[in-house]
Design a protein around this motif. Structure first.
Motif, PDB file in Angstrom:
ATOM      1  N   THR A 228       0.808  -1.225   0.000  1.00  0.00           N
ATOM      2  CA  THR A 228       0.000   0.000   0.000  1.00  0.00           C
ATOM      3  C   THR A 228       0.842   1.277   0.000  1.00  0.00           C
ATOM      4  O   THR A 228       0.304   2.357  -0.248  1.00  0.00           O
ATOM      5  CB  THR A 228      -0.924   0.049   1.239  1.00  0.00           C
ATOM      6  OG1 THR A 228      -0.132   0.018   2.437  1.00  0.00           O
ATOM      7  CG2 THR A 228      -1.902  -1.119   1.237  1.00  0.00           C
ATOM      8  N   LEU A 229       2.132   1.167   0.263  1.00  0.00           N
ATOM      9  CA  LEU A 229       2.989   2.350   0.390  1.00  0.00           C
ATOM     10  C   LEU A 229       3.093   3.102  -0.937  1.00  0.00           C
ATOM     11  O   LEU A 229       3.496   2.537  -1.956  1.00  0.00           O
ATOM     12  CB  LEU A 229       4.375   1.946   0.879  1.00  0.00           C
ATOM     13  CG  LEU A 229       5.373   3.087   1.122  1.00  0.00           C
ATOM     14  CD1 LEU A 229       4.888   4.006   2.237  1.00  0.00           C
ATOM     15  CD2 LEU A 229       6.757   2.517   1.452  1.00  0.00           C
ATOM     16  N   MET A 230       2.686   4.391  -0.920  1.00  0.00           N
ATOM     17  CA  MET A 230       2.766   5.278  -2.088  1.00  0.00           C
ATOM     18  C   MET A 230       2.015   4.727  -3.298  1.00  0.00           C
ATOM     19  O   MET A 230       2.414   4.930  -4.438  1.00  0.00           O
ATOM     20  CB  MET A 230       4.229   5.538  -2.463  1.00  0.00           C
ATOM     21  CG  MET A 230       5.040   6.231  -1.378  1.00  0.00           C
ATOM     22  SD  MET A 230       4.415   7.899  -0.983  1.00  0.00           S
ATOM     23  CE  MET A 230       4.792   8.766  -2.493  1.00  0.00           C
ATOM     24  N   LYS A 231       0.900   4.066  -3.063  1.00  0.00           N
ATOM     25  CA  LYS A 231       0.114   3.479  -4.151  1.00  0.00           C
ATOM     26  C   LYS A 231      -1.061   4.355  -4.569  1.00  0.00           C
ATOM     27  O   LYS A 231      -1.846   3.958  -5.435  1.00  0.00           O
ATOM     28  CB  LYS A 231      -0.405   2.096  -3.754  1.00  0.00           C
ATOM     29  CG  LYS A 231       0.666   1.074  -3.399  1.00  0.00           C
ATOM     30  CD  LYS A 231       1.552   0.764  -4.585  1.00  0.00           C
ATOM     31  CE  LYS A 231       2.566  -0.330  -4.225  1.00  0.00           C
ATOM     32  NZ  LYS A 231       3.483  -0.621  -5.329  1.00  0.00           N
ATOM     33  N   MET A 232      -1.223   5.544  -3.964  1.00  0.00           N
ATOM     34  CA  MET A 232      -2.371   6.377  -4.328  1.00  0.00           C
ATOM     35  C   MET A 232      -2.248   6.877  -5.770  1.00  0.00           C
ATOM     36  O   MET A 232      -1.154   7.162  -6.252  1.00  0.00           O
ATOM     37  CB  MET A 232      -2.544   7.545  -3.357  1.00  0.00           C
ATOM     38  CG  MET A 232      -1.492   8.598  -3.415  1.00  0.00           C
ATOM     39  SD  MET A 232      -0.095   8.230  -2.365  1.00  0.00           S
ATOM     40  CE  MET A 232       0.754   9.811  -2.420  1.00  0.00           C
ATOM     41  N   ASP A 233      -3.390   6.942  -6.441  1.00  0.00           N
ATOM     42  CA  ASP A 233      -3.468   7.359  -7.838  1.00  0.00           C
ATOM     43  C   ASP A 233      -4.004   8.786  -7.898  1.00  0.00           C
ATOM     44  O   ASP A 233      -5.214   9.004  -7.877  1.00  0.00           O
ATOM     45  CB  ASP A 233      -4.370   6.396  -8.614  1.00  0.00           C
ATOM     46  CG  ASP A 233      -4.530   6.794 -10.074  1.00  0.00           C
ATOM     47  OD1 ASP A 233      -3.834   7.721 -10.531  1.00  0.00           O
ATOM     48  OD2 ASP A 233      -5.360   6.163 -10.766  1.00  0.00           O
ATOM     49  N   LEU A 234      -3.101   9.769  -7.991  1.00  0.00           N
ATOM     50  CA  LEU A 234      -3.510  11.165  -7.987  1.00  0.00           C
ATOM     51  C   LEU A 234      -4.210  11.556  -9.279  1.00  0.00           C
ATOM     52  O   LEU A 234      -5.163  12.341  -9.266  1.00  0.00           O
ATOM     53  CB  LEU A 234      -2.298  12.068  -7.757  1.00  0.00           C
ATOM     54  CG  LEU A 234      -1.583  11.918  -6.408  1.00  0.00           C
ATOM     55  CD1 LEU A 234      -0.411  12.869  -6.309  1.00  0.00           C
ATOM     56  CD2 LEU A 234      -2.555  12.174  -5.257  1.00  0.00           C
ATOM     57  N   HIS A 235      -3.777  11.009 -10.391  1.00  0.00           N
ATOM     58  CA  HIS A 235      -4.418  11.321 -11.672  1.00  0.00           C
ATOM     59  C   HIS A 235      -5.861  10.850 -11.669  1.00  0.00           C
ATOM     60  O   HIS A 235      -6.779  11.568 -12.080  1.00  0.00           O
ATOM     61  CB  HIS A 235      -3.643  10.670 -12.822  1.00  0.00           C
ATOM     62  CG  HIS A 235      -4.185  11.012 -14.176  1.00  0.00           C
ATOM     63  ND1 HIS A 235      -5.131  10.223 -14.826  1.00  0.00           N
ATOM     64  CD2 HIS A 235      -3.932  12.063 -14.995  1.00  0.00           C
ATOM     65  CE1 HIS A 235      -5.423  10.774 -15.990  1.00  0.00           C
ATOM     66  NE2 HIS A 235      -4.709  11.893 -16.124  1.00  0.00           N
ATOM     67  N   GLY A 236      -6.083   9.643 -11.164  1.00  0.00           N
ATOM     68  CA  GLY A 236      -7.448   9.116 -11.086  1.00  0.00           C
ATOM     69  C   GLY A 236      -8.302   9.896 -10.108  1.00  0.00           C
ATOM     70  O   GLY A 236      -9.506  10.080 -10.319  1.00  0.00           O
ATOM     71  N   ALA A 237      -7.674  10.392  -9.041  1.00  0.00           N
ATOM     72  CA  ALA A 237      -8.421  11.138  -8.028  1.00  0.00           C
ATOM     73  C   ALA A 237      -8.870  12.499  -8.532  1.00  0.00           C
ATOM     74  O   ALA A 237      -9.843  13.065  -8.024  1.00  0.00           O
ATOM     75  CB  ALA A 237      -7.561  11.310  -6.775  1.00  0.00           C
ATOM     76  N   LEU A 238      -8.162  13.042  -9.525  1.00  0.00           N
ATOM     77  CA  LEU A 238      -8.512  14.352 -10.073  1.00  0.00           C
ATOM     78  C   LEU A 238      -9.627  14.272 -11.111  1.00  0.00           C
ATOM     79  O   LEU A 238     -10.033  15.290 -11.666  1.00  0.00           O
ATOM     80  CB  LEU A 238      -7.269  15.016 -10.688  1.00  0.00           C
ATOM     81  CG  LEU A 238      -6.196  15.447  -9.673  1.00  0.00           C
ATOM     82  CD1 LEU A 238      -4.932  15.894 -10.388  1.00  0.00           C
ATOM     83  CD2 LEU A 238      -6.724  16.555  -8.776  1.00  0.00           C
ATOM     84  N   ASN A 239     -10.120  13.069 -11.351  1.00  0.00           N
ATOM     85  CA  ASN A 239     -11.275  12.891 -12.232  1.00  0.00           C
ATOM     86  C   ASN A 239     -12.459  13.677 -11.690  1.00  0.00           C
ATOM     87  O   ASN A 239     -12.673  13.734 -10.478  1.00  0.00           O
ATOM     88  CB  ASN A 239     -11.619  11.394 -12.311  1.00  0.00           C
ATOM     89  CG  ASN A 239     -12.767  11.103 -13.254  1.00  0.00           C
ATOM     90  OD1 ASN A 239     -13.905  11.463 -12.981  1.00  0.00           O
ATOM     91  ND2 ASN A 239     -12.447  10.455 -14.352  1.00  0.00           N
TER      92      ASN A 239
END
Length: 431
Positions: A228-239
C-alpha cells in the motif's frame, strides 16, 4: 523532569508525569481497537490487510505525536471509523472506484486541509461556532460515545420495528460490561486514581478467566507495508467524478475533528474564557499532516478521536498524554497480539463513564433563550441518532441559522455561521 516540564508545562496545567502516563494508557486502551477494525474494513476494497495494519499504527502514531509535541493537547488521532466505511463501501464498492484512486482523493483532501489550516480558514470556522453549540457539541460527543459503548457492550441492539431495543441481558459479556461501568463509577466516587483503566483491566481479566476471550500472546513480526505504500493514484483522483468525494472527505473530517477538539477540550477545561482553543492552528495542522501521510502509507483519513476524553477524564491535560499514546501505537507494530486481547466490551464501560462526564455541557446552555437552546439540543441529539459527529454539527448550524433568521435575531448571526450553514445544506442536498 525539567525536559518534560519545559515541553508540556505540566505544573501550569496542574498535572504530573504519572497522571499523564496513566491518561495516555487509558486513551490508548479505549481506542486500540482501531488497529484491528480499520484494516478489516479497508481490506474489503482489496487492500492488503497486514499492510493497512502497519499504515494504521504509523498514521495514528505520527498524528498523535504531532498533536502532543507541537500543539500540547492530550488528544489522540487515528484513521476515522466513519470515513473508512465511506471510503470502502460508498466510494470503492458503491461507486466502483479503484482503491488507489480513492486513496488519492484522501491525499488531496489532506492537502486542502493543510492549506486552509495554514491560512487560518479552519481556525476561523472553529472560532465562529456559537457558544451554545460548543457546549452542545461537547454533550453530543458524549452521547455519541455512549451509543457506541452500549452497542459494543450489547446493551442495545438493532430492531426492525423500533430501530433500537434492549440487547440480550443474559449475555455474559454484556453483564461484564455493565459490571465494569458500576466499578468505574464507584472507584471514581471514592477518588481512586486510575479508575477507568482499572475497570478495563478487570473486565478483560474476568473475560479471560471465564473463557469468553483469549490471551492472544505478546509479540509478532512487523508486516510489510509495500502493498500500500505510495500506491495512491492522484491522476485518477482528479477525475471530475471524484471531486465530490474529495469534498466529502474534507468536510466530514473537518467537523469530526472540530467537534472532537471542542468536546474533549471543554471537558478537560482547556478552552479559554471566550470558549476558544489556544494553539488551535497547531492542533489543526496535526491532523492535516496525518491525513496526507496516512494516505501515502495506505490508510483512509485520520481524525481526532473522541476516545481521547477517556484520558482527560483521568487527568490528562497536556501533550505528554498524546505522546504516550503515540509510543503505544508504535509498540503495536510488534505487540499486535496483546492489543487484540482487550475486547470491545471491556472498553465500553469507560466510554459510558466518559459520556456521563461530557453530558455536563448541557447544563451550560442558555435554556431561557429558545433561539440558543433549540439548536443546541438538535446538535446534541443528532450526533448519536445519525451516528455521526459531523451530521450533528450540520443539524446545529442549519437550525441555529434558520431559527435566528425566522426569529428576527439577525444581529446574533456571524457571516461565517451563515456560510457554514449554507455549505452544510449543499453537502446534505448533493452528496
Amino acid at each position: 523532569m525539567p525536559l518534560l516540564e519545559s515541553l508540556f508545562r505540566l505544573k501550569a496545567h496542574g498535572t504530573t508525569v504519572r497522571t499523564e502516563v496513566l491518561a495516555g494508557f487509558t486513551t490508548f486502551l479505549t481506542m486500540a481497537y482501531v488497529v484491528l477494525v480499520n484494516p478489516l474494513i479497508l481490506s474489503n476494497t482489496g487492500m492488503d490487510l497486514n499492510a493497512v495494519f502497519v499504515a494504521t499504527c504509523l498514521a495514528a502514531a505520527l498524528g498523535t505525536a504531532i498533536m502532543g509535541l507541537v500543539a500540547n493537547y492530550p488528544i489522540a488521532l487515528a484513521p476515522g471509523m466513519g470515513l473508512n466505511a465511506y471510503f470502502t463501501f460508498t466510494v470503492v464498492k458503491g461507486m466502483h472506484v479503484p482503491w488507489q484512486a480513492a486513496m488519492g482523493a484522501v491525499f488531496i483532501s489532506g492537502l486542502v486541509f493543510l492549506a486552509v489550516s495554514l491560512f487560518k480558514v479552519r481556525e476561523a470556522i472553529v472560532n465562529a461556532i456559537p457558544r451554545s453549540l460548543k457546549f452542545a457539541i461537547s454533550a453530543g460527543v458524549g452521547m455519541f460515545l455512549a451509543i457506541i459503548a452500549l452497542k459494543n457492550a450489547g446493551v442495545i441492539a438493532a430492531d426492525p420495528a423500533t430501530y433500537l431495543t434492549l440487547g440480550n441481558m443474559h449475555n455474559p459479556t454484556t453483564l461484564l460490561a455493565i459490571l465494569g461501568f458500576f466499578l468505574i463509577v464507584a472507584l471514581e466516587y471514592r477518588r481512586i486514581h486510575g479508575s477507568i483503566i482499572i475497570g478495563i483491566l478487570v473486565v478483560t481479566a474476568l473475560s479471560i478467566v471465564l473463557g469468553l476471550s483469549k490471551f492472544q500472546g505478546i509479540v509478532a513480526p512487523v508486516p510489510s507495508m509495500a502493498p500500500t505504500l505510495m500506491k495512491m493514484d492522484l491522476h485518477g483522483a482528479l477525475n471530475v467524478g471524484l471531486l465530490g468525494v474529495v469534498f466529502v472527505f474534507f468536510f466530514v473530517d473537518l467537523f469530526d475533528t472540530t467537534g472532537t477538539l471542542i468536546g474533549v477540550s471543554h471537558r478537560a477545561g482547556l478552552l479559554d474564557r471566550d470558549g476558544k482553543l489556544p494553539r488551535l492552528k497547531r492542533a489543526l495542522l496535526a491532523d492535516s499532516i496525518a491525513i496526507t501521510a496516512g494516505a501515502m502509507m495506505g490508510t483512509s483519513s485520520t481524525t481526532a478521536y473522541i476516545e481521547s476524553a477517556a484520558g482527560t477524564a483521568v487527568g490528562g491535560r497536556t501533550g505528554l498524554t498524546a505522546v504516550v499514546v503515540a509510543v503505544l501505537f508504535l509498540a503495536c507494530l510488534w505487540l499486535s497480539p496483546l492489543a487484540m486481547t482487550v475486547p470491545a466490551y471491556a472498553t465500553a464501560p469507560a466510554l459510558c463513564y466518559v459520556a456521563v462526564l461530557m453530558a455536563r455541557g448541557l447544563a451550560e446552555i442558555e435554556w431561557n433563550d429558545l433561539t440558543e437552546s433549540a439548536p443546541a439540543v438538535m446538535t446534541a441529539l443528532a450526533m448519536p441518532f445519525t451516528y455521526s459527529i459531523a451530521d450533528g454539527i450540520a443539524f446545529g448550524f442549519i437550525s441555529y441559522a434558520m431559527i435566528k433568521i425566522l426569529a428576527g435575531r439577525f444581529a446574533d448571526l456571524k457571516p461565517a455561521v451563515l456560510i457554514i450553514a449554507a455549505l452544510w445544506v449543499v453537502k446534505l442536498a448533493m452528496f
